[in-house]
Design a protein around this motif. Structure first.
Motif, PDB file in Angstrom:
ATOM      1  N   LEU A  52      -4.684   7.339   8.211  1.00  0.00           N
ATOM      2  CA  LEU A  52      -3.405   6.628   8.051  1.00  0.00           C
ATOM      3  C   LEU A  52      -3.040   5.934   9.352  1.00  0.00           C
ATOM      4  N   GLN A  53      -3.205   6.648  10.465  1.00  0.00           N
ATOM      5  CA  GLN A  53      -2.846   6.071  11.771  1.00  0.00           C
ATOM      6  C   GLN A  53      -3.696   4.835  12.061  1.00  0.00           C
ATOM      7  N   ARG A 105     -12.716   3.121  10.832  1.00  0.00           N
ATOM      8  CA  ARG A 105     -13.018   1.678  10.921  1.00  0.00           C
ATOM      9  C   ARG A 105     -13.391   1.133   9.548  1.00  0.00           C
ATOM     10  N   LEU A 106     -14.156   1.920   8.795  1.00  0.00           N
ATOM     11  CA  LEU A 106     -14.603   1.476   7.463  1.00  0.00           C
ATOM     12  C   LEU A 106     -13.397   1.323   6.532  1.00  0.00           C
ATOM     13  N   LEU A 107     -12.488   2.293   6.591  1.00  0.00           N
ATOM     14  CA  LEU A 107     -11.332   2.254   5.687  1.00  0.00           C
ATOM     15  C   LEU A 107     -10.448   1.049   6.005  1.00  0.00           C
ATOM     16  N   VAL A 108     -10.200   0.818   7.295  1.00  0.00           N
ATOM     17  CA  VAL A 108      -9.372  -0.318   7.710  1.00  0.00           C
ATOM     18  C   VAL A 108     -10.007  -1.628   7.230  1.00  0.00           C
ATOM     19  N   GLU A 109     -11.306  -1.731   7.394  1.00  0.00           N
ATOM     20  CA  GLU A 109     -12.005  -2.974   7.010  1.00  0.00           C
ATOM     21  C   GLU A 109     -11.987  -3.159   5.491  1.00  0.00           C
ATOM     22  N   VAL A 110     -12.256  -2.098   4.739  1.00  0.00           N
ATOM     23  CA  VAL A 110     -12.331  -2.202   3.270  1.00  0.00           C
ATOM     24  C   VAL A 110     -10.952  -2.487   2.667  1.00  0.00           C
ATOM     25  N   VAL A 111      -9.938  -1.747   3.101  1.00  0.00           N
ATOM     26  CA  VAL A 111      -8.596  -1.940   2.533  1.00  0.00           C
ATOM     27  C   VAL A 111      -8.116  -3.368   2.787  1.00  0.00           C
ATOM     28  N   ALA A 120       4.513  13.008   9.847  1.00  0.00           N
ATOM     29  CA  ALA A 120       5.175  12.707  11.127  1.00  0.00           C
ATOM     30  C   ALA A 120       4.763  11.312  11.613  1.00  0.00           C
ATOM     31  N   ARG A 121       3.490  10.962  11.416  1.00  0.00           N
ATOM     32  CA  ARG A 121       3.003   9.625  11.805  1.00  0.00           C
ATOM     33  C   ARG A 121       3.746   8.530  11.033  1.00  0.00           C
ATOM     34  N   ALA A 122       3.969   8.770   9.741  1.00  0.00           N
ATOM     35  CA  ALA A 122       4.692   7.783   8.929  1.00  0.00           C
ATOM     36  C   ALA A 122       6.133   7.668   9.402  1.00  0.00           C
ATOM     37  N   GLU A 123       6.755   8.829   9.653  1.00  0.00           N
ATOM     38  CA  GLU A 123       8.160   8.814  10.092  1.00  0.00           C
ATOM     39  C   GLU A 123       8.292   8.074  11.419  1.00  0.00           C
ATOM     40  N   LEU A 169       0.842  -1.213   0.000  1.00  0.00           N
ATOM     41  CA  LEU A 169       0.000   0.000   0.000  1.00  0.00           C
ATOM     42  C   LEU A 169       0.867   1.250   0.000  1.00  0.00           C
ATOM     43  N   VAL A 170       0.501   2.213  -0.824  1.00  0.00           N
ATOM     44  CA  VAL A 170       1.014   3.572  -0.667  1.00  0.00           C
ATOM     45  C   VAL A 170      -0.177   4.424  -0.249  1.00  0.00           C
ATOM     46  N   VAL A 171      -0.004   5.201   0.839  1.00  0.00           N
ATOM     47  CA  VAL A 171      -1.075   6.038   1.372  1.00  0.00           C
ATOM     48  C   VAL A 171      -0.721   7.505   1.118  1.00  0.00           C
TER      49      VAL A 171
END
Ligand code: GRF
Length: 202
Positions: free
Chosen positions: A14-15, A178-184, A47-50, A3-5
């Motif tokens: 993203l978190q 929650r929806l994004l985590v479940e769908v991805v 910053a979260r990614a780093e 995945l690239v976000v």
């Protein structure tokens, strides 16, 4: 799956993906975030990614002669990480034909309204101003329109009388994350087909 976000702001979607993958493990979730891209510097999303040790890149419109040149540069920057799926999680730029030529059909966006209602950059504000009694969020594939691609999943959020834009957006984001985590995860694990406006996840 790789995945690239893409982010433009606080990066809480993203978190949510980072936390889920850390909790369930890359194998069980079916995907890992290999890079995070943004259209601007200095945002919490980067910053979260780093903090998670994930490579980041920034592709700014003003660094390019034309919008199409920016679009092609963004496509190159994403392609360099060989993603299976690209996720727009609060990415606030409209991509162009070069980006869609390469990632159309595997580029997912999350929008804080029940599309086709209230597309665009102010979906929460527009729903509130309209007097909608329910709104919500939509995860969809990106096509050449603005928030018009095939819908994968939606979540409903009630609008309360005392809501202002930020209170309502916060409540939408709880459902949206929650929806994004479940769908991805399902797209990555099961594979999918897009048939016209229908998305079939195997
Ligand atoms: C999300 O609600 C997304 O749908 C909208 O902007 C918000 C981004 O939030 N486009 P975050 O950056 O993931 O916290």
């Amino acid at each position: 799956k790789r995945l690239v976000v893409l982010v433009s702001g606080s990066g809480t979607n993203l978190q949510a993906l980072l936390d889920e993958i850390a909790a369930t493990g890359t194998e069980a979730y079916g995907a890992e975030i290999v890079a995070v891209g943004a259209d601007r510097e200095g945002i919490e999303g980067l910053a979260r990614a780093e903090r998670a040790g994930i490579p980041t890149f920034v592709c700014k419109v003003k660094d390019h002669e034309t919008r199409d040149a920016w679009d092609a540069a963004l496509a190159e920057a994403v392609d360099a990480h060989a993603p299976d799926l690209v996720v727009s999680a609060g990415f606030m730029k409209i991509v162009g034909k070069e980006f869609l030529a390469r990632f159309g059909g595997r580029f997912v966006n999350t929008h804080p309204a029940l599309l086709p209602s209230f597309p665009g950059a102010h979906g929460v504000r527009d729903a509130l101003a309209y007097g909608a009694r329910v709104t919500g969020c939509t995860v969809h594939f990106v096509d050449d329109g603005v928030d018009t691609g095939p819908i994968i999943a939606q979540g409903v959020v009630e609008v309360r009388d005392e809501d202002d834009e930020s209170a309502l957006h916060e409540r939408i984001k709880e459902v949206e994350r929650r929806l994004l985590v479940e769908v991805v995860g399902r797209l990555a694990r099961n594979g999918y087909r897009i048939e016209g406006r229908k998305v079939v996840i195997q």
